[in-house]
Design a protein around this motif. Sequence first.
Motif, short mmCIF file in Angstrom:
data_model
loop_
_atom_site.label_atom_id
_atom_site.label_comp_id
_atom_site.label_asym_id
_atom_site.label_seq_id
_atom_site.Cartn_x
_atom_site.Cartn_y
_atom_site.Cartn_z
N PHE A 184 0.84 -1.21 0.00
CA PHE A 184 0.00 0.00 0.00
C PHE A 184 0.87 1.26 0.00
CE2 PHE A 184 -3.23 -2.76 2.39
CZ PHE A 184 -3.95 -3.02 1.24
N ILE A 185 1.94 1.21 0.79
CA ILE A 185 2.81 2.40 0.88
C ILE A 185 3.46 2.65 -0.47
CG2 ILE A 185 4.84 3.41 2.01
CD1 ILE A 185 4.16 1.74 4.51
N ASP A 186 3.94 1.58 -1.11
CA ASP A 186 4.60 1.70 -2.41
C ASP A 186 3.68 2.37 -3.43
OD1 ASP A 186 6.58 1.34 -4.33
OD2 ASP A 186 5.82 -0.61 -4.95
N LYS A 187 2.39 2.04 -3.35
CA LYS A 187 1.45 2.59 -4.34
C LYS A 187 0.76 3.85 -3.83
CE LYS A 187 0.76 -1.70 -6.75
NZ LYS A 187 0.33 -3.05 -6.40
N GLN A 189 -1.29 4.16 -1.54
CA GLN A 189 -2.72 3.91 -1.27
C GLN A 189 -2.96 4.09 0.23
OE1 GLN A 189 -2.89 -0.03 -2.91
NE2 GLN A 189 -3.46 0.70 -4.96
N TYR A 190 -3.04 5.36 0.65
CA TYR A 190 -3.06 5.67 2.08
C TYR A 190 -4.38 5.30 2.76
CZ TYR A 190 1.40 7.79 1.02
OH TYR A 190 2.69 7.99 0.60
N SER A 195 -6.99 1.58 6.69
CA SER A 195 -7.88 0.47 7.09
C SER A 195 -7.05 -0.72 7.57
CB SER A 195 -8.72 -0.01 5.91
OG SER A 195 -9.22 1.08 5.22
N ALA A 196 -5.95 -1.02 6.86
CA ALA A 196 -5.15 -2.18 7.24
C ALA A 196 -4.53 -2.00 8.63
CB ALA A 196 -4.06 -2.42 6.20
N LEU A 197 -4.07 -0.78 8.91
CA LEU A 197 -3.47 -0.52 10.24
C LEU A 197 -4.53 -0.67 11.33
CD1 LEU A 197 -1.20 2.55 9.37
CD2 LEU A 197 -0.39 0.35 10.23
N ARG A 198 -5.71 -0.09 11.06
CA ARG A 198 -6.80 -0.14 12.06
C ARG A 198 -7.20 -1.60 12.30
NH1 ARG A 198 -8.07 1.92 15.33
NH2 ARG A 198 -10.17 2.77 15.26
N ASP A 206 -2.50 6.59 16.51
CA ASP A 206 -1.21 6.08 16.03
C ASP A 206 -1.22 5.92 14.51
OD1 ASP A 206 -0.22 6.03 18.52
OD2 ASP A 206 -0.37 3.86 18.83
N THR A 207 -2.37 5.52 13.97
CA THR A 207 -2.49 5.37 12.52
C THR A 207 -2.29 6.71 11.83
OG1 THR A 207 -3.99 3.52 12.79
CG2 THR A 207 -4.05 4.64 10.66
#
Length: 421
Positions: A184-187, A189-190, A195-198, A206-207
Amino acid sequence: MVQIPRGTRDFVPEEMQKRRYLQQRMEATFRGYGYGEIQTPTFETLELFTAKSGASIIDELYNFKDKGGRELALRPELTAPVIRCYIERLQMAPKPLKLFYFGNCFRYDRPQKGRYREFWQAGCELIGTDTPEAHAELVALAYTILKNIGLQNIVLNIGNLHVISAMFEKLRITDAVKKDLLTFIDKSQYEDLNSALRSNDISQQDTEAFLEILQTPDLDKIMNYVHGHERAHTELTRLRGVMDLLKTSFGIPDPRVKIGIVRGLDYYKGLVFEIEAPVLGAEKQLCGGGDYELVSLFGGTQVPQAGFAIGFDRALLALETEQFTFPQPSLDVFIVPVTETTIPMALSVASQLRAQGLTVDLDLLRRGIGKSLKYAAAQHARFAVIIGPKEQEEGKVTLRNMIDGSQSSCAVADLTAAVFT
Ligand code: HAM
């Protein structure tokens, strides 16, 4: 009719003229920075590319077995081949080694504008030093090449993978989860990253802080975020040094820190950077590179390595989109034999002028003066040389200036001088 394979292109002379012009400009800048050219084969053993990335990379490659049953692959990039060659032939060479290349690469990508299955890279590898000045010079070289070819609007972002690792450690994110998040970071796609972090039980606060640090150009904020992490602190201090050199010694006005640069390939470790051309939209990444480790993986003696590659086709697209004026191909002289009897003389005058280094073409269709002059104009000829029977007898020709239309009689012996002035 048999068609060209998907994702590949033919280049007709008008296109090749632009491509060669661009290639020469790029090569001149590489040489200006002390780099020497290297060439490696178009195909390599498959293992060279799977050694670091694992078998999953095979989906992105053109691989095949040859008649002897060897597993081979068309090269998807040139870093691994250059390092293979370094280990085989150049380990004892004086350091640092500065190697540049220009070559075609093959990736089983989904083709679209700016993304092809066969594309060209102009790149380099710097082996044997990782001082801040070496890294600054490398990044400056990439930027300068793109500026020297005439691009107006490019954006240089610099990050560091040790810092991202420290950020993941701070959130106690495991390696398995990290891999998905890096995609996601590479693309950039924040939202997906959020959502993935949450969903991995990272708090909203923190997110948000994590997302902000990935995108902020403010080095002090990043320093604060990874406070207490020794490696990250050292790397950020180095990064500050590199940024200062880029601005003050190399005169690059606007390098930006972007910690969210992770690069798609698996061999990078510290400093990483990318250069974009915003005019290109989706496929805007013109150049990518950084600090990496392949030599020891391939059995060589550990040594610092860094490099970058410019997507040649995208650089050309960006120039065209910015309406860059490419030099016109031009012909010095177009020769017109007025009658069949003057053809032998026309051919021999053409040979004489070519031997002097002039670019010369002549009427090979026996189409007469009017049509020939029209054709000469379409070829952007600077001069036309018209040879009639009477002129042939006198050892003379008519020299026509195609730019202003003026004509004069000229002895064959004086022709080269007349064209050169
Ligand atoms: P890369 O980012 O994979 O890095 O590729 C470099 C550049 O090649 C990209 O920025 C892009 O402009 C261009 N490119 C990649 N794929 C395509 C495609 N399918 N069609 C057109 N252009 C494409 C590398 O390859 C590393 N070997 C760079 C490097 C050298 N790192 C250290 N040394």
